[in-house]
Design an enzyme around this catalytic site. Sequence first.
Site, mmCIF file in Angstrom:
data_model
loop_
_atom_site.group_PDB
_atom_site.id
_atom_site.type_symbol
_atom_site.label_atom_id
_atom_site.label_comp_id
_atom_site.label_asym_id
_atom_site.label_seq_id
_atom_site.Cartn_x
_atom_site.Cartn_y
_atom_site.Cartn_z
ATOM 1 N N LEU A 33 0.807 -1.232 0.000
ATOM 2 C CA LEU A 33 0.000 0.000 0.000
ATOM 3 C C LEU A 33 0.838 1.279 0.000
ATOM 4 O O LEU A 33 0.335 2.348 0.334
ATOM 5 C CB LEU A 33 -0.999 0.010 1.182
ATOM 6 C CG LEU A 33 -1.940 -1.196 1.260
ATOM 7 C CD1 LEU A 33 -2.826 -1.106 2.498
ATOM 8 C CD2 LEU A 33 -2.811 -1.293 0.010
ATOM 9 N N PHE A 81 4.625 -6.456 -10.502
ATOM 10 C CA PHE A 81 4.472 -5.021 -10.735
ATOM 11 C C PHE A 81 5.109 -4.187 -9.627
ATOM 12 O O PHE A 81 5.429 -3.023 -9.848
ATOM 13 C CB PHE A 81 2.977 -4.633 -10.778
ATOM 14 C CG PHE A 81 2.215 -5.230 -11.921
ATOM 15 C CD1 PHE A 81 2.368 -4.734 -13.202
ATOM 16 C CD2 PHE A 81 1.324 -6.285 -11.715
ATOM 17 C CE1 PHE A 81 1.657 -5.273 -14.261
ATOM 18 C CE2 PHE A 81 0.612 -6.831 -12.762
ATOM 19 C CZ PHE A 81 0.782 -6.327 -14.043
ATOM 20 N N SER A 124 10.175 -1.172 -19.024
ATOM 21 C CA SER A 124 9.690 0.106 -19.564
ATOM 22 C C SER A 124 10.453 0.493 -20.815
ATOM 23 O O SER A 124 11.640 0.172 -20.958
ATOM 24 C CB SER A 124 9.877 1.174 -18.477
ATOM 25 O OG SER A 124 9.744 2.449 -19.025
ATOM 26 N N TYR A 149 15.553 5.353 -11.524
ATOM 27 C CA TYR A 149 14.390 4.506 -11.852
ATOM 28 C C TYR A 149 14.678 3.689 -13.109
ATOM 29 O O TYR A 149 14.498 2.467 -13.139
ATOM 30 C CB TYR A 149 13.129 5.365 -12.054
ATOM 31 C CG TYR A 149 11.998 4.579 -12.694
ATOM 32 C CD1 TYR A 149 11.296 3.617 -11.973
ATOM 33 C CD2 TYR A 149 11.668 4.754 -14.050
ATOM 34 C CE1 TYR A 149 10.283 2.867 -12.570
ATOM 35 C CE2 TYR A 149 10.666 4.011 -14.651
ATOM 36 C CZ TYR A 149 9.976 3.064 -13.903
ATOM 37 O OH TYR A 149 8.990 2.316 -14.500
ATOM 38 N N LYS A 153 15.207 -0.641 -13.883
ATOM 39 C CA LYS A 153 14.548 -1.514 -14.878
ATOM 40 C C LYS A 153 15.612 -2.279 -15.667
ATOM 41 O O LYS A 153 15.440 -3.464 -15.973
ATOM 42 C CB LYS A 153 13.672 -0.686 -15.819
ATOM 43 C CG LYS A 153 12.438 -0.109 -15.134
ATOM 44 C CD LYS A 153 11.523 -1.203 -14.619
ATOM 45 C CE LYS A 153 10.441 -0.716 -13.699
ATOM 46 N NZ LYS A 153 9.737 -1.749 -12.956
#
Length: 339
Positions: A33, A81, A124, A149, A153
């Site tokens: 969360l 994810f 991505s 970021y 990936k």
Amino acid sequence: MKILVTGGLGYIGSHVTVMLLQKGVEVISVDNLDNSRIEVLNGIKAITNKEPFFDNLDLRNQNQIQDLFKKHTDIDGVIHFAAYKSVGESVDKPLAYYQNNVGGLLNLLKPLCELNIPLIFSSSCTVYGQALKLPIDENSSVQPASSPYGFTKQIGEQLIKDCCKANSDFKSILLRYFNPVGAHPSAKIGEYPQGIPQNLVPFLTQTVIGKRSLLKVFGKDYDTPDGTCIRDYIHVMDLAQAHIDSIYYLISSNQKFSCETFNVGTGRGFSVLEVIKAFEKTTGESVPYKFTNPRVGDTISAYADVKKIEKQIGWKAKYSLEEALQSAWNWEKEIDKNS
Ligand code: NAD
Ligand code: UD1
């Protein structure tokens, strides 16, 4: 079939969960969360009349992951994810990004490699940077990452490839998403950005609803037909379907490959001005905007060559840009109604 979805209450994970449940797949959804809300479960239930098994779990905690795999001994596949995804924030907080995106993946890979459980990984188009040739196919070279970021990936892709190489019974698909936009047609789930949105479509819809005064269009003199940047905007429903098709492909057939990479886009590029015009046409709303300086580090033009996923997996985007923008607008109105 039983599928573990990490980051299952997030933007893309919630849409994939809905589609899996609708296909009768049993879903174990885990999320800490950090970037989602528990209410997303209500949206999933309202759409499907079903619910996933949900665990509030942090992938950075190896013990929690071990317990999960002890509890569920019959997981057929994992769609991963869970990660942080804000480019700007990653520049300010690199360690948090490496810890979460790389550390979380490492923890997950341990049981997956030991138990030979196939994995779909969220990568991505950011790995391509500004490609020399358009449309961008999977053989385009990976450019040095322009943010922590983006580097997480690239590291993630390499980690998975190395694991597949070391263990030929462990298989994975790396999906390189272009620009996901839009929401579920029911407007019961969608993207829920925290703070000021950094991405075009949520900023646009928040501007039109009145939460922001003006959309800034970053740059007007690029070497593109109308001077604004071009992207490949893919409806989140199409993206979700690509995961369903990929996980079935990975699990049900006897594939020879160990690790395969696929672009997930529409194959069409639209400029920022074209997005604004399409939004105005489909919704009848007008978008207040002004041109500002280019955003540092922005890619000028990026859209996908999607022949590989079409040919190998049989997936193709179906929704138009207008449908995606209309669904994003319906979702924005729904958020506004409930706030
Ligand atoms: P999101 O933030 O909406 O969803 C990610 C979910 O993971 C959130 O619900 C968050 O709470 C959860 N999470 C994060 N760290 C966790 C941890 N350590 N343990 C458990 N849960 C954790 O993001 P999204 O847009 O749904 O993106 C999903 C994935 O796709 C991410 O890996 C992202 O990098 C990648 N991706 C997204 C885009 C995009 O534009 N949305 C584009 C390319 C790739
Ligand atoms: C984002 C991610 C990138 C990811 C990619 C695909 C960021 C900074 N980058 O980049 O890592 O790989 O999606 O999912 O989040 N724009 C405006 N005004 C705005 C916002 C955006 O003009 O307020 C323009 C941008 O200059 C760009 C286009 O809109 O040309 C799309 O921007 P954005 O939604 O941020 O996506 P990407 O730049 O592709």
